[in-house]
Design an enzyme around this catalytic site. Structure first.
Site, mmCIF file in Angstrom:
data_model
loop_
_atom_site.group_PDB
_atom_site.id
_atom_site.type_symbol
_atom_site.label_atom_id
_atom_site.label_comp_id
_atom_site.label_asym_id
_atom_site.label_seq_id
_atom_site.Cartn_x
_atom_site.Cartn_y
_atom_site.Cartn_z
ATOM 1 N N ARG A 1 61.398 -12.261 -15.002
ATOM 2 C CA ARG A 1 61.123 -11.548 -13.746
ATOM 3 C C ARG A 1 59.660 -11.662 -13.352
ATOM 4 O O ARG A 1 59.314 -11.627 -12.168
ATOM 5 C CB ARG A 1 61.503 -10.077 -13.881
ATOM 6 N N ARG B 1 70.335 -19.107 -29.247
ATOM 7 C CA ARG B 1 71.129 -19.585 -30.381
ATOM 8 C C ARG B 1 72.502 -20.057 -29.922
ATOM 9 O O ARG B 1 73.046 -21.039 -30.431
ATOM 10 C CB ARG B 1 71.276 -18.467 -31.416
ATOM 11 N N HIS C 1 59.940 -15.499 -35.053
ATOM 12 C CA HIS C 1 58.798 -15.955 -34.256
ATOM 13 C C HIS C 1 58.145 -17.199 -34.833
ATOM 14 O O HIS C 1 57.980 -18.223 -34.147
ATOM 15 C CB HIS C 1 57.744 -14.844 -34.156
ATOM 16 N N LYS D 1 54.405 -10.329 -29.549
ATOM 17 C CA LYS D 1 53.805 -9.687 -30.710
ATOM 18 C C LYS D 1 54.913 -9.105 -31.593
ATOM 19 O O LYS D 1 56.003 -8.794 -31.095
ATOM 20 C CB LYS D 1 52.816 -8.605 -30.270
ATOM 21 N N ASP E 1 56.620 -2.973 -34.231
ATOM 22 C CA ASP E 1 57.107 -3.070 -32.860
ATOM 23 C C ASP E 1 56.211 -2.359 -31.858
ATOM 24 O O ASP E 1 56.009 -2.844 -30.749
ATOM 25 C CB ASP E 1 58.523 -2.502 -32.756
#
Length: 327
Positions: free
Chosen positions: A20, A36, A77, A95, A175
């Site tokens: 977006r 995946r 990651h 992150k 997180d």
């Protein structure tokens, strides 16, 4: 100007926010989506208008992609970073870049060998407010820094999924807590402190039923100053950040901004009691981090000044100290 072609790896919520954001980018546009399962990539591409879909490997094998955004779960990651760099793509990775310091160092080493940009996607670091904050601290506008207080936390609607799963490196610290910790690292860097000397001195926290940290606090020694940070995924915390210097303090109601708008206001409070309201324009921060990545690519740089590798490495080291102190 020809727009750089972006591929998004991962078809989850954060990847949707990045898709977006890209129309607000000056330098790039969405070109491809990898997942995946190709069916998930197809659904995502239909929603956001990407002309190319495929598995991760299929997307990275293409030669018509300039940069990739990695929006997958934490534990995937670094593998995707290595694959993308080996395929000759610039990388903007959500992150935390790695789930531990060794992973983070290896990813940075791979980017150095490849001579390609690798940028950790702390979106609050990009845009006019972030620039103003750096200028203020680098210029000594608060005087000698003595204290930093920052927090970020929310109450997750469900205690299931990747956020509460040890197998995907869930938990509050990685997180959400990475945000206030990364801000502390930034303050230290912008005021000339030796990042190698930063250390977590005290921690507190709670491990939830699924085995991940659900709330946590830490005290960080900045060398002549202290920082206190908090995070949670089971209850809301204030978004206020205070940076206290001997000549003035800065109060930022929401330094993190949102996924659509960067921060625009803060209050500078001098020791004589006078106050100055700081207001800057807002930008789409995810578009700004995308542009920083492409700008580095076009200028032949491997790092973005907003979040240099030295800071990314320090964040990873301190996150490991924080998590280790609770385990």
């Amino acid at each position: 100007m020809t727009h750089a072609k972006w591929a998004i790896l991962g078809a989850g919520a954060i990847s949707g926010d990045f898709a977006r954001a890209l129309p607000a980018s000056e330098l790039g546009r969405l070109h491809a989506v990898g997942a995946r399962e190709v069916s998930r990539a197809e659904e995502f591409a239909a929603a956001f208008g990407a002309p190319v879909v495929g598995t991760y490997d299929e997307i990275l094998d293409r030669d018509d992609i300039d940069a990739v955004y990695i929006g997958t779960v934490h534990t995937t990651h670094v593998d995707l970073v290595h694959q993308a760099l080996a395929a000759g793509k610039a990388v903007l990775c959500e992150k935390p870049l790695g789930v531990d310091p060794d992973e983070t160092d290896a990813a940075i080493a791979a980017a150095r060998r490849a001579g390609l940009p690798l940028v950790e996607a702390f979106k609050y670091r990009f845009g006019p407010f972030a620039d103003r904050l750096r200028e203020l601290l680098e210029g000594g506008g608060l005087g000698e820094i003595v204290e930093v207080e920052s927090s970020l936390g929310f109450a997750a609607g469900s205690h299931t999924g990747r956020l509460f799963d040890p197998a995907t490196a869930g938990g509050a610290i990685l997180d959400v807590g990475c945000y206030p910790l990364s801000l502390v690292v930034g303050v230290a860097a912008w005021t000339g402190r030796d990042l190698e000397g930063l250390a977590v001195r005290a921690v507190a926290g709670t491990i939830g039923e699924t085995g991940v940290d659900v709330s946590a606090a830490a005290s960080i020694d900045l060398g002549g100053a202290s920082a206190n940070i908090r995070t949670a995924i089971v209850h809301d915390l204030p978004r206020l950040t205070r940076i206290v210097g001997r000549e003035a303090s800065l109060e930022i109601p929401n330094v993190w901004g949102s996924r659509t708008d960067s921060t625009e206001t803060a209050t500078l409070i001098r020791t004589d009691g006078t106050r100055e309201e700081i207001e800057v324009p807002t930008v789409q921060p995810m578009a700004a981090e995308a542009d920083a990545t492409i700008r580095a690519l076009r200028e032949g740089r491997t790092e973005a000044p907003e979040i240099p590798w030295e800071q990314t490495r320090t964040i990873a080291r301190l996150l490991a100290q924080w998590r280790g102190g609770i385990d």
